[in-house]
Design a protein around this motif. Structure first.
Motif, PDB file in Angstrom:
ATOM      1  N   GLY A 226     -20.505   0.830   8.808  1.00  0.00           N
ATOM      2  CA  GLY A 226     -20.487   0.024  10.028  1.00  0.00           C
ATOM      3  C   GLY A 226     -21.653  -0.923  10.179  1.00  0.00           C
ATOM      4  O   GLY A 226     -21.769  -1.594  11.205  1.00  0.00           O
ATOM      5  N   ARG A 227     -22.529  -0.993   9.187  1.00  0.00           N
ATOM      6  CA  ARG A 227     -23.690  -1.886   9.272  1.00  0.00           C
ATOM      7  C   ARG A 227     -23.652  -2.904   8.142  1.00  0.00           C
ATOM      8  O   ARG A 227     -23.236  -2.589   7.026  1.00  0.00           O
ATOM      9  N   ILE A 228     -24.114  -4.110   8.470  1.00  0.00           N
ATOM     10  CA  ILE A 228     -24.269  -5.118   7.418  1.00  0.00           C
ATOM     11  C   ILE A 228     -25.605  -4.825   6.722  1.00  0.00           C
ATOM     12  O   ILE A 228     -26.666  -4.930   7.348  1.00  0.00           O
ATOM     13  N   VAL A 229     -25.513  -4.463   5.450  1.00  0.00           N
ATOM     14  CA  VAL A 229     -26.743  -4.073   4.755  1.00  0.00           C
ATOM     15  C   VAL A 229     -27.279  -5.191   3.858  1.00  0.00           C
ATOM     16  O   VAL A 229     -28.404  -5.110   3.376  1.00  0.00           O
ATOM     17  N   ALA A 230     -26.492  -6.212   3.637  1.00  0.00           N
ATOM     18  CA  ALA A 230     -26.962  -7.376   2.869  1.00  0.00           C
ATOM     19  C   ALA A 230     -26.023  -8.527   3.156  1.00  0.00           C
ATOM     20  O   ALA A 230     -24.821  -8.317   3.376  1.00  0.00           O
ATOM     21  N   CYS A 231     -26.558  -9.735   3.157  1.00  0.00           N
ATOM     22  CA  CYS A 231     -25.705 -10.905   3.405  1.00  0.00           C
ATOM     23  C   CYS A 231     -26.357 -12.127   2.773  1.00  0.00           C
ATOM     24  O   CYS A 231     -27.465 -12.512   3.156  1.00  0.00           O
ATOM     25  N   ASP A 232     -25.670 -12.724   1.818  1.00  0.00           N
ATOM     26  CA  ASP A 232     -26.213 -13.911   1.149  1.00  0.00           C
ATOM     27  C   ASP A 232     -25.128 -14.478   0.228  1.00  0.00           C
ATOM     28  O   ASP A 232     -24.014 -13.956   0.183  1.00  0.00           O
ATOM     29  N   PRO A 234     -23.352 -14.953  -3.373  1.00  0.00           N
ATOM     30  CA  PRO A 234     -23.274 -13.988  -4.475  1.00  0.00           C
ATOM     31  C   PRO A 234     -24.435 -14.156  -5.456  1.00  0.00           C
ATOM     32  O   PRO A 234     -25.020 -13.171  -5.907  1.00  0.00           O
ATOM     33  N   ALA A 235     -24.819 -15.408  -5.750  1.00  0.00           N
ATOM     34  CA  ALA A 235     -25.904 -15.642  -6.710  1.00  0.00           C
ATOM     35  C   ALA A 235     -27.224 -15.093  -6.166  1.00  0.00           C
ATOM     36  O   ALA A 235     -27.981 -14.438  -6.899  1.00  0.00           O
ATOM     37  N   ALA A 236     -27.478 -15.343  -4.888  1.00  0.00           N
ATOM     38  CA  ALA A 236     -28.741 -14.865  -4.310  1.00  0.00           C
ATOM     39  C   ALA A 236     -28.766 -13.341  -4.259  1.00  0.00           C
ATOM     40  O   ALA A 236     -29.807 -12.724  -4.475  1.00  0.00           O
ATOM     41  N   LEU A 237     -27.625 -12.749  -3.973  1.00  0.00           N
ATOM     42  CA  LEU A 237     -27.575 -11.283  -3.952  1.00  0.00           C
ATOM     43  C   LEU A 237     -27.861 -10.721  -5.342  1.00  0.00           C
ATOM     44  O   LEU A 237     -28.580  -9.737  -5.488  1.00  0.00           O
ATOM     45  N   ARG A 238     -27.284 -11.391  -6.345  1.00  0.00           N
ATOM     46  CA  ARG A 238     -27.503 -10.909  -7.710  1.00  0.00           C
ATOM     47  C   ARG A 238     -28.973 -11.020  -8.091  1.00  0.00           C
ATOM     48  O   ARG A 238     -29.516 -10.160  -8.764  1.00  0.00           O
ATOM     49  N   ARG A 239     -29.590 -12.115  -7.642  1.00  0.00           N
ATOM     50  CA  ARG A 239     -31.003 -12.317  -7.995  1.00  0.00           C
ATOM     51  C   ARG A 239     -31.895 -11.230  -7.399  1.00  0.00           C
ATOM     52  O   ARG A 239     -32.937 -10.907  -7.934  1.00  0.00           O
ATOM     53  N   ASP A 316     -23.579  -4.267  -9.271  1.00  0.00           N
ATOM     54  CA  ASP A 316     -24.974  -3.819  -9.399  1.00  0.00           C
ATOM     55  C   ASP A 316     -25.705  -3.927  -8.060  1.00  0.00           C
ATOM     56  O   ASP A 316     -26.498  -3.063  -7.701  1.00  0.00           O
ATOM     57  N   VAL A 317     -25.431  -5.027  -7.360  1.00  0.00           N
ATOM     58  CA  VAL A 317     -26.066  -5.223  -6.049  1.00  0.00           C
ATOM     59  C   VAL A 317     -25.653  -4.083  -5.117  1.00  0.00           C
ATOM     60  O   VAL A 317     -26.483  -3.490  -4.426  1.00  0.00           O
ATOM     61  N   PHE A 318     -24.356  -3.800  -5.127  1.00  0.00           N
ATOM     62  CA  PHE A 318     -23.825  -2.754  -4.253  1.00  0.00           C
ATOM     63  C   PHE A 318     -24.474  -1.400  -4.570  1.00  0.00           C
ATOM     64  O   PHE A 318     -24.911  -0.677  -3.681  1.00  0.00           O
ATOM     65  N   VAL A 319     -24.546  -1.085  -5.862  1.00  0.00           N
ATOM     66  CA  VAL A 319     -25.129   0.194  -6.271  1.00  0.00           C
ATOM     67  C   VAL A 319     -26.580   0.280  -5.803  1.00  0.00           C
ATOM     68  O   VAL A 319     -27.016   1.297  -5.277  1.00  0.00           O
ATOM     69  N   GLY A 323     -26.505   2.818  -3.122  1.00  0.00           N
ATOM     70  CA  GLY A 323     -26.896   4.007  -3.877  1.00  0.00           C
ATOM     71  C   GLY A 323     -25.752   4.647  -4.632  1.00  0.00           C
ATOM     72  O   GLY A 323     -25.913   5.657  -5.285  1.00  0.00           O
ATOM     73  N   ARG A 324     -24.568   4.051  -4.489  1.00  0.00           N
ATOM     74  CA  ARG A 324     -23.397   4.586  -5.204  1.00  0.00           C
ATOM     75  C   ARG A 324     -22.530   3.430  -5.652  1.00  0.00           C
ATOM     76  O   ARG A 324     -22.618   2.335  -5.097  1.00  0.00           O
ATOM     77  N   ARG A 325     -21.687   3.680  -6.644  1.00  0.00           N
ATOM     78  CA  ARG A 325     -20.713   2.659  -7.022  1.00  0.00           C
ATOM     79  C   ARG A 325     -19.657   2.569  -5.925  1.00  0.00           C
ATOM     80  O   ARG A 325     -19.465   3.510  -5.157  1.00  0.00           O
ATOM     81  N   LEU A 326     -18.955   1.433  -5.879  1.00  0.00           N
ATOM     82  CA  LEU A 326     -17.986   1.210  -4.807  1.00  0.00           C
ATOM     83  C   LEU A 326     -16.892   2.281  -4.813  1.00  0.00           C
ATOM     84  O   LEU A 326     -16.506   2.808  -3.777  1.00  0.00           O
ATOM     85  N   GLU A 327     -16.419   2.617  -6.022  1.00  0.00           N
ATOM     86  CA  GLU A 327     -15.334   3.611  -6.106  1.00  0.00           C
ATOM     87  C   GLU A 327     -15.816   4.963  -5.573  1.00  0.00           C
ATOM     88  O   GLU A 327     -15.085   5.671  -4.898  1.00  0.00           O
TER      89      GLU A 327
END
Lengths: 335, 292
Positions: A226-232, A234-239, A316-319, A323-327
């Motif tokens: 329920g929280r936005i934990v990152a927002c940018d 895709p390239a900036a998130l990857r960086r 990778d960003v999500f993990v 702290g976990r993979r999406l699945e």
């Protein structure tokens, strides 16, 4: 008045629950926990998260299906609670993984009916329906009953329904869920085509397919519990990802690799021997440094078999963030 | 970012309501008439009301013979009008329930710029239209086969037409009240319209005068516009030659009473529906699929 297509401020939505084995206290479930988000007009915005993260709840609030518990949400400048009718005149929504549609109507009748809800003149509506059906490859099925369509065909029909009123803001709630690879690709291709053909339109896409978000979105927010934990972007998130971009270089066996770290610009070098070859994983100050590494290998008369530049993915960003993979997060959400 | 629309919001609202009602009616009729081929639909439309009226005729001959043709007329008009209640009231409720549970379209209908009330009224009117054949067959059968004393000379057409219009409005108001409950309940939603219909059948004088009911049920009956509607339809179609549910009232008083109750129930239904819709949005159950 705000000039944003979508603006939410501290948006909270809780659901009352009954006591159960999974929720012995019967405490309310928090689906959205203070979501603040600004989406300008013309942006293709992605909301990425596992099942149960709050994506669909967020969309339901924005499309006026659900009232927020607290906080505010404006769509096209209108408040979703007090100005729902004005919001509805400017939006449309397509959800995936469902089989909605009046099975007794033909495809064309069903789409015509929805066009009338938006006040489109019949001739204009029918012409647009035919045009959109051609684009999604459903024109030949226009006189078939909805009940006779396959899942993929229904989803394409629903995509046409969503685009028919040419909305200012289109909400796509997991639009490719349940589709086979080809149908999902068709749907994505058409979404891209539509956004290019109608600049200024805003799309909010929820998905838990990383590649879909990467392929389509200008900006991505990751939502978790329920929280936005990152927002940018895709390239900036990857960086942001620890490790960032790296190179993998496979070469003839090396006696030692300490010299690699001496090459100017090499920040880190890890070596691994396998199948009579050495695999070097290199983190560099910038891409140009790789030329120095290649030259150093040539000086040592070592042949290079392969060279790959690896960029971190949204996965990778999500993990890193969750702290976990999406699945795994999906399974956690379902459990 | 908000764009300026019409200078007359009420004109927009009316236009939207009318447009939605027409489309709702069209959809309702498509669903009502397209479930089978036209011949079977025609046979069904005739056979079903005929079956219903024949059951009543048996009841009349076996149980209520003492009432004479006045009671037979009571039966036949009640049987002719009741399909409007069944189709119109239950149709309103089932429109929402099937959109939510079966067709799974409710969320898309709801978020489109329509008036949901007008949409449901349109769907209900389509259902009510499908009751016209049943009513006509029943009345014709009653007049020509059973000998109910219904003659063109004795039919008060303006009175009957006014009563009919008010009756349909009250049927739809009842439908909106039932749908208000259906939008807030889930697993039992399918059963509720039928239960309400059965209760109304008992207390509104569909097949027997409400004067035979216990006083408390009579009071309840008098508060429901359907009782007045059926009474007015009988008076309009049969004149004085009919057993009465509201014997102490003149024809004009029955019509006025029906009018007042209809206004009251329509107003209440619109208010209750607005509250129920908002409550469903609060609870997050507006489009929740439950059991189908």
């Amino acid at each position: 008045m705000s000039n944003l297509a979508i603006a939410t401020q501290d948006l909270v939505r809780t659901y009352r629950t009954r006591k159960s084995a999974g929720n012995p206290s019967g405490a309310p479930v928090v689906a959205l926990d203070g979501v603040t988000l600004d989406i300008p007009p013309g942006e293709f915005f992605g909301l990425l998260g596992p099942n149960g993260a709050g994506k669909t709840t967020f969309i339901k609030v924005l499309v006026t299906l659900l009232l927020p518990t607290s906080g505010s949400a404006r769509v096209a400048g209108f408040d979703v609670v007090g100005q729902a009718q004005q919001v509805r005149e400017r939006i449309s929504m397509v959800s995936g993984g469902e089989h909605s549609g009046y099975g007794l109507l033909t495809v064309r009748e069903q789409l015509w009916m929805f066009s009338q809800f938006y006040g489109m003149p019949t001739q204009t509506a029918l012409a647009r329906i035919d045009e959109l059906l051609r684009v999604v490859g459903l024109y030949e099925e226009r006189n078939r009953r909805v009940s006779a369509l396959s899942s993929g065909m229904r989803q394409k029909m629903n995509m046409v329904r969503g685009l028919l009123p040419d909305p200012e803001i289109l909400f796509l709630d997991e639009p490719t869920v349940g589709l086979d690879v080809e149908a999902a690709r068709d749907v994505r291709a058409y979404i891209k085509e539509w956004i290019h053909a109608t600049p200024g339109r805003t799309i909010l896409l929820t998905t838990h397919y990383m590649h879909e978000a990467e392929e389509l979105c200008d900006r991505v927010a990751i939502i978790h519990k329920g929280r936005i934990v990152a927002c940018d972007t895709p390239a900036a998130l990857r960086r942001r990802t620890a490790g960032g971009t790296y190179f993998v270089l496979t070469t003839e066996p090396l006696d030692g690799t300490a010299w690699v770290s001496q090459v100017p610009g090499v920040q880190r070098a890890d070596a691994r021997a396998s199948d009579g070859r050495t695999e070097l994983r290199l983190q560099l100050a910038d891409d140009g440094v790789i030329a120095g590494v290649v030259k150093a290998l040539a000086d040592r008369e070592r042949r290079i078999f392969s060279l790959q530049k690896i960029e971190p993915s949204l996965e990778d960003v999500f993990v890193q963030i969750v702290g976990r993979r999406l699945e795994e997060a999906d399974e956690g959400g379902r459990a | 970012m908000p764009t300026q629309r019409a200078s007359y919001p009420w004109a927009n609202t009316l236009q939207r309501g009318w447009r939605t009602l027409r489309v709702g009616y069209w959809l309702g009729w498509q669903i009502e008439s397209n479930w089978t081929d036209p011949l079977l639909f025609f046979i069904y439309s005739i056979a079903r009301p005929l079956g219903g009226v024949l059951i009543l005729v048996f009841m009349y001959h076996v149980v209520a013979r003492a009432g004479g043709t006045a009671m037979l007329g009571f039966f036949v008009v009640g049987a002719a009008c009741w399909p409007f209640v069944v189709r119109g009231m239950m149709g309103t409720a089932y429109s929402l329930i099937t959109d939510r549970e079966h067709w799974k379209t409710l969320r898309y209908v709801y978020i489109s710029p329509i008036s949901l009330r007008a949409y449901l009224v349109g769907r209900a009117l389509a259902q009510a239209t499908s009751a016209v054949a049943a009513a006509a067959v029943t009345l014709i059968f009653g007049r020509w086969v059973l000998g109910v004393p219904m003659h063109l000379a004795t039919i008060n057409a303006p009175y009957t037409a006014a009563a009919f219009a008010l009756g349909i409005a009250s049927v739809i108001a009842l439908g909106l009240l039932v749908v208000s409950a259906a939008v807030l309940i889930s697993s039992e939603a399918w059963r509720m319209p039928e239960g309400v219909g059965a209760a109304l059948y008992l207390v509104c004088g569909a097949i027997f005068p409400v004067t035979v009911l216990p006083p408390i049920l009579q009071a309840l009956s008098a508060a429901i516009p359907l009782t007045w509607w059926l009474e007015a339809m009988r008076r309009g179609l049969l004149g004085p030659a009919v057993v009465r549910s509201l014997p102490h009232l003149a024809d004009g008083q029955v019509l006025v009473g029906l009018g007042l109750l209809t206004v009251l129930w329509v107003t209440a239904a619109l208010a209750v529906f607005t509250l129920a819709e908002r409550r469903a949005r609060q609870l997050g159950i507006l489009d929740r699929e439950t059991m189908y």
